[in-house]
Design an enzyme around this catalytic site. Structure first.
Site, PDB file in Angstrom:
ATOM      1  N   ASP A 182      59.506  24.024  22.453  1.00  0.00           N
ATOM      2  CA  ASP A 182      60.401  25.179  22.568  1.00  0.00           C
ATOM      3  C   ASP A 182      61.744  24.921  21.861  1.00  0.00           C
ATOM      4  O   ASP A 182      62.186  23.783  21.739  1.00  0.00           O
ATOM      5  CB  ASP A 182      60.640  25.477  24.059  1.00  0.00           C
ATOM      6  CG  ASP A 182      61.201  26.871  24.273  1.00  0.00           C
ATOM      7  OD1 ASP A 182      61.113  27.709  23.355  1.00  0.00           O
ATOM      8  OD2 ASP A 182      61.745  27.123  25.374  1.00  0.00           O
TER       9      ASP A 182
ATOM     10  N   ASN B  83      53.835  35.697  23.688  1.00  0.00           N
ATOM     11  CA  ASN B  83      54.526  35.671  22.399  1.00  0.00           C
ATOM     12  C   ASN B  83      54.052  36.790  21.457  1.00  0.00           C
ATOM     13  O   ASN B  83      54.743  37.131  20.494  1.00  0.00           O
ATOM     14  CB  ASN B  83      54.364  34.307  21.694  1.00  0.00           C
ATOM     15  CG  ASN B  83      55.137  33.181  22.357  1.00  0.00           C
ATOM     16  OD1 ASN B  83      54.703  32.025  22.346  1.00  0.00           O
ATOM     17  ND2 ASN B  83      56.290  33.487  22.942  1.00  0.00           N
TER      18      ASN B  83
HETATM   19  C1  IPE Z   1      56.735  28.970  25.642  1.00  0.00           C
HETATM   20  O1  IPE Z   1      57.940  29.234  25.009  1.00  0.00           O
HETATM   21  C2  IPE Z   1      55.612  29.133  24.669  1.00  0.00           C
HETATM   22  C3  IPE Z   1      55.585  28.184  23.579  1.00  0.00           C
HETATM   23  C4  IPE Z   1      56.394  27.188  23.386  1.00  0.00           C
HETATM   24  C5  IPE Z   1      54.535  28.400  22.645  1.00  0.00           C
HETATM   25  P1  IPE Z   1      58.668  30.651  25.152  1.00  0.00           P
HETATM   26  O2  IPE Z   1      59.923  30.540  24.384  1.00  0.00           O
HETATM   27  O3  IPE Z   1      57.733  31.729  24.788  1.00  0.00           O
HETATM   28  O4  IPE Z   1      58.942  30.713  26.715  1.00  0.00           O
HETATM   29  P2  IPE Z   1      60.022  31.555  27.524  1.00  0.00           P
HETATM   30  O5  IPE Z   1      59.863  32.983  27.136  1.00  0.00           O
HETATM   31  O6  IPE Z   1      61.360  31.023  27.160  1.00  0.00           O
HETATM   32  O7  IPE Z   1      59.700  31.279  28.958  1.00  0.00           O
HETATM   33  C1  IPE Z   2      59.076  27.858  20.396  1.00  0.00           C
HETATM   34  O1  IPE Z   2      60.330  28.210  19.962  1.00  0.00           O
HETATM   35  C2  IPE Z   2      57.962  28.326  19.503  1.00  0.00           C
HETATM   36  C3  IPE Z   2      57.234  29.507  20.005  1.00  0.00           C
HETATM   37  C4  IPE Z   2      57.356  30.046  21.172  1.00  0.00           C
HETATM   38  C5  IPE Z   2      56.288  30.100  19.106  1.00  0.00           C
HETATM   39  P1  IPE Z   2      60.948  29.633  20.276  1.00  0.00           P
HETATM   40  O2  IPE Z   2      60.564  30.565  19.185  1.00  0.00           O
HETATM   41  O3  IPE Z   2      60.606  30.058  21.638  1.00  0.00           O
HETATM   42  O4  IPE Z   2      62.496  29.309  20.185  1.00  0.00           O
HETATM   43  P2  IPE Z   2      63.620  29.772  21.175  1.00  0.00           P
HETATM   44  O5  IPE Z   2      63.192  29.348  22.551  1.00  0.00           O
HETATM   45  O6  IPE Z   2      63.756  31.239  21.048  1.00  0.00           O
HETATM   46  O7  IPE Z   2      64.823  29.027  20.728  1.00  0.00           O
HETATM   47 MG    MG Z   3      61.443  29.767  23.460  1.00  0.00          MG
END
Ligand code: IPE
Ligand code: IPE
Ligand code: MG
Length: 268
Positions: free
Chosen positions: A22, A70
């Site tokens: 993340d 996502n």
């Molecule tokens: C969790 O991250 C999913 C992945 C890392 C693929 P998110 O960024 O989607 O999670 P939330 O929304 O902050 O809980």
């Molecule tokens: C994790 O990084 C990757 C995916 C969830 C695909 P994020 O895209 O969630 O990055 P933040 O949490 O918004 O910084």
């Molecule tokens: Mg994230």
């Protein structure tokens, strides 16, 4: 700085590490860049960590790459991520084979665009004979989706008399999960300073040690992994028992000793 790698006890490695990768978006935005720039740099972390785990001979590595939730992100980001994913897999198959790593995917593949599914299936086939580390990509995955799917199939099998409901145990349920071939993760790492599970392996993480770090995924490297493993090795995993039991490595039937202490044989 001296590497932490030498401090790791190779006899007590987690057999399965799961990572919620993340912080890509914030990492990019903090530099005034587009979120996709962060995802792009996250790929380098994936390479580095896969290599780091393979070097340590970790048996299983699960990476949460994309959740079912996502899909609700802006179309531009979703499309960008899918393209990056397909391109990365295509490029990395050779390295996976060289390092004897077998790729697996868990998640709702029916949600993926056709070209991504084709590419993935090819990569799965091309690495199927590798006998080293198992690399499990959680893609279009969520735990609640997985559990609903498992229950659907259990119910169907019961209806079709392939399964007797009275015989269902935890092992039966395990056999219906997409992780049926893998042991439960022992260490779960989440980067970027968020303290939640976000629908990741809810059932399988029952006794995993959880490790959270503020480091954003694109900055996460082997040294950060070693730190997480060292932290894991400093913990006492009790599985519901007491510390004393764990330290004595009790082999007798649980409870026997307690009964003797509180109910002496002379009847008091
Ligand atoms: C969790 O991250 C999913 C992945 C890392 C693929 P998110 O960024 O989607 O999670 P939330 O929304 O902050 O809980
Ligand atoms: C994790 O990084 C990757 C995916 C969830 C695909 P994020 O895209 O969630 O990055 P933040 O949490 O918004 O910084
Ligand atoms: Mg994230």
């Amino acid at each position: 700085m001296e590497s932490q790698k030498g401090k790791i006890d190779l006899q007590r490695l987690p057999r399965h590490i799961a990572i919620i990768m993340d912080g890509n978006g914030r990492w990019a935005q903090e530099q005034g860049q587009d979120r996709l720039f962060g995802h792009f740099h996250g790929v380098e972390s994936v390479r580095n960590i896969v290599e780091g785990c393979a070097e340590l001979e970790i048996g299983y590595l699960t990476l949460y790459a994309f959740s079912t939730e996502n899909w609700d992100r802006p179309a531009y980001e979703v499309t960008g991520l899918m393209e990056l994913l397909v391109e990365t897999i295509r490029k990395e198959v050779e390295t996976l084979n060289k390092n004897n790593i077998r790729l697996h995917v868990i998640g709702d593949m029916s949600m993926l665009p056709e070209y991504a599914r084709t590419e993935l299936n090819e990569a799965l086939e091309l690495t199927a004979k590798n006998g080293g580390m198992h690399l499990i990509m959680a893609l279009s995955y969520s735990s609640r989706w997985e559990l609903a799917e498992a229950i659907k199939r259990i119910a169907r099998d019961a209806r079709d008399s392939k399964l007797d409901p009275d015989t269902i145990t935890q092992d039966t349920l395990q056999q219906y999960l997409s992780t049926r071939d893998f042991p439960d993760p022992e260490l779960m790492i989440r980067t970027s300073g968020e303290y939640r599970i976000s629908n990741f392996l809810l059932y399988q993480l029952a006794y995993a040690e959880l490790y959270f770090t503020n480091v954003r995924w694109p900055d996460f490297r082997k040294e950060n992994l070693y730190e997480a493993i060292l932290d894991f090795q400093g913990r006492e995993r009790r599985f519901g028992k007491t510390s004393a039991q764990i330290q004595q490595d009790v082999t007798t039937t649980p409870g026997t000793k307690t009964l003797e202490v509180f109910c002496p044989k002379d009847g008091h």
